[in-house]
Design an enzyme around this catalytic site. Structure first.
Site, mmCIF file in Angstrom:
data_model
loop_
_atom_site.group_PDB
_atom_site.id
_atom_site.type_symbol
_atom_site.label_atom_id
_atom_site.label_comp_id
_atom_site.label_asym_id
_atom_site.label_seq_id
_atom_site.Cartn_x
_atom_site.Cartn_y
_atom_site.Cartn_z
ATOM 1 N N ASN A 9 24.376 4.520 -17.325
ATOM 2 C CA ASN A 9 25.611 5.058 -16.759
ATOM 3 C C ASN A 9 25.322 6.439 -16.176
ATOM 4 O OD1 ASN A 9 28.221 5.853 -16.158
ATOM 5 N ND2 ASN A 9 28.807 6.200 -18.289
ATOM 6 N N LYS A 11 27.282 8.362 -14.546
ATOM 7 C CA LYS A 11 28.458 9.242 -14.551
ATOM 8 C C LYS A 11 28.611 9.894 -13.163
ATOM 9 C CE LYS A 11 27.965 9.705 -19.507
ATOM 10 N NZ LYS A 11 28.100 10.553 -20.708
ATOM 11 N N HIS A 99 35.449 4.142 -21.699
ATOM 12 C CA HIS A 99 34.455 5.157 -22.073
ATOM 13 C C HIS A 99 35.172 6.370 -22.666
ATOM 14 C CE1 HIS A 99 31.274 8.174 -21.704
ATOM 15 N NE2 HIS A 99 30.420 7.160 -21.668
ATOM 16 N N GLU A 168 29.905 3.538 -29.061
ATOM 17 C CA GLU A 168 29.460 4.890 -28.714
ATOM 18 C C GLU A 168 30.156 5.904 -29.617
ATOM 19 O OE1 GLU A 168 28.141 5.357 -24.260
ATOM 20 O OE2 GLU A 168 30.297 5.151 -24.374
ATOM 21 N N GLY A 174 25.736 12.769 -25.451
ATOM 22 C CA GLY A 174 25.323 13.980 -24.751
ATOM 23 C C GLY A 174 25.085 15.182 -25.634
#
Length: 246
Positions: A9, A11, A99, A168, A174
């Protein structure tokens, strides 16, 4: 038999030019992955979907594209959204929904996520439905309750045979913090139990890197990964896609 799905992904990263250059590097590095063994999916920004759909055509059988979201209407006054019909025209295979970033920044509800997932399936797209708890929820012992609610409300009326779920943990996205592989596997096993379909594909996402992918993919209930920052470098992502189970 559950076929692993390795998804990147991007982003809000990569211009169209950068995306094409990325693929020039990535595709040769995937040449030894047989389609029957695993699938590799890239979710670029919407602006890059068209040039990438043209560029990767007939270049690699195991590589496909995903959108980063999808609306539940085919058209209308929904500024900044993308319809499933638009994605169909680009031969997009998957659509990420739920998400943690849209949930956090745009207050997306489980009801909205459910509508997006249904819309995806109604238009032959495979929804990648993301679920996960915050650090505070985990510390308070509420992780399982939160995830189960997201599953029950987000997947209501969804065809589980045409679905990918991505676990997730929000506190691991991150941050460099990774959920221990055994704990991630335990949660993925619970998700499979709650869904009630043994063959549903369940990914793990959250600080997945080239140095932990082999351990993650050795877990019995983890069928792939949804990779964020580590997918932005094609060589690094290729190493993840070419994982070897421990």
């Amino acid at each position: 038999m559950r076929k692993p799905v390795i998804a990147g992904n991007w982003k809000m990263n990569m211009t169209c030019t950068e995306a094409i250059e990325y693929m020039r590097v990535l595709i040769p590095l995937l040449k030894d992955i047989p389609k029957k063994d695993r699938e590799v999916v890239i979710a670029p920004p919407f602006t890059a979907l068209y040039p990438l759909s043209e560029f990767i055509r007939d270049k690699n059988d195991c590589l496909s594209l995903s959108s980063q979201n999808v609306h539940w209407e085919d058209s209308g006054a929904y500024t900044a959204e993308v319809s499933p019909l638009m994605l169909n025209e680009l031969s997009v295979k998957c659509a990420i929904v739920g998400h943690s970033e849209p949930r956090k920044y745009f207050s997306e509800s489980d009801e909205q996520i459910n509508k997006r997932a249904k819309s995806a399936q109604d238009h032959q797209l495979i929804p990648i439905v993301c679920v996960g708890e915050t650090f505070q929820q985990r510390e308070m012992g509420e992780a399982e309750r939160v995830i189960r609610r997201q599953i029950e409300q987000g997947l209501e009326g969804i065809e589980v045979k045409k679905l990918i779920v991505a676990y997730e943990p929000i506190w691991a996205i991150g941050t460099g913090k990774t959920c221990e592989a055994n704990e991630a596997n335990r949660i993925c096993g619970l998700i499979r139990k709650w869904i009630g379909y043994e063959d549903v594909i369940i990914q793990y996402g959250g600080s997945v890197k080239s140095n932990n992918i082999d351990e993650i993919m050795s877990m019995s209930d983890i069928d792939g990964v949804l990779v964020g920052g580590a997918s932005l470098d094609p060589t690094n992502f290729a190493r993840i896609a070419n994982y070897e189970k421990i």
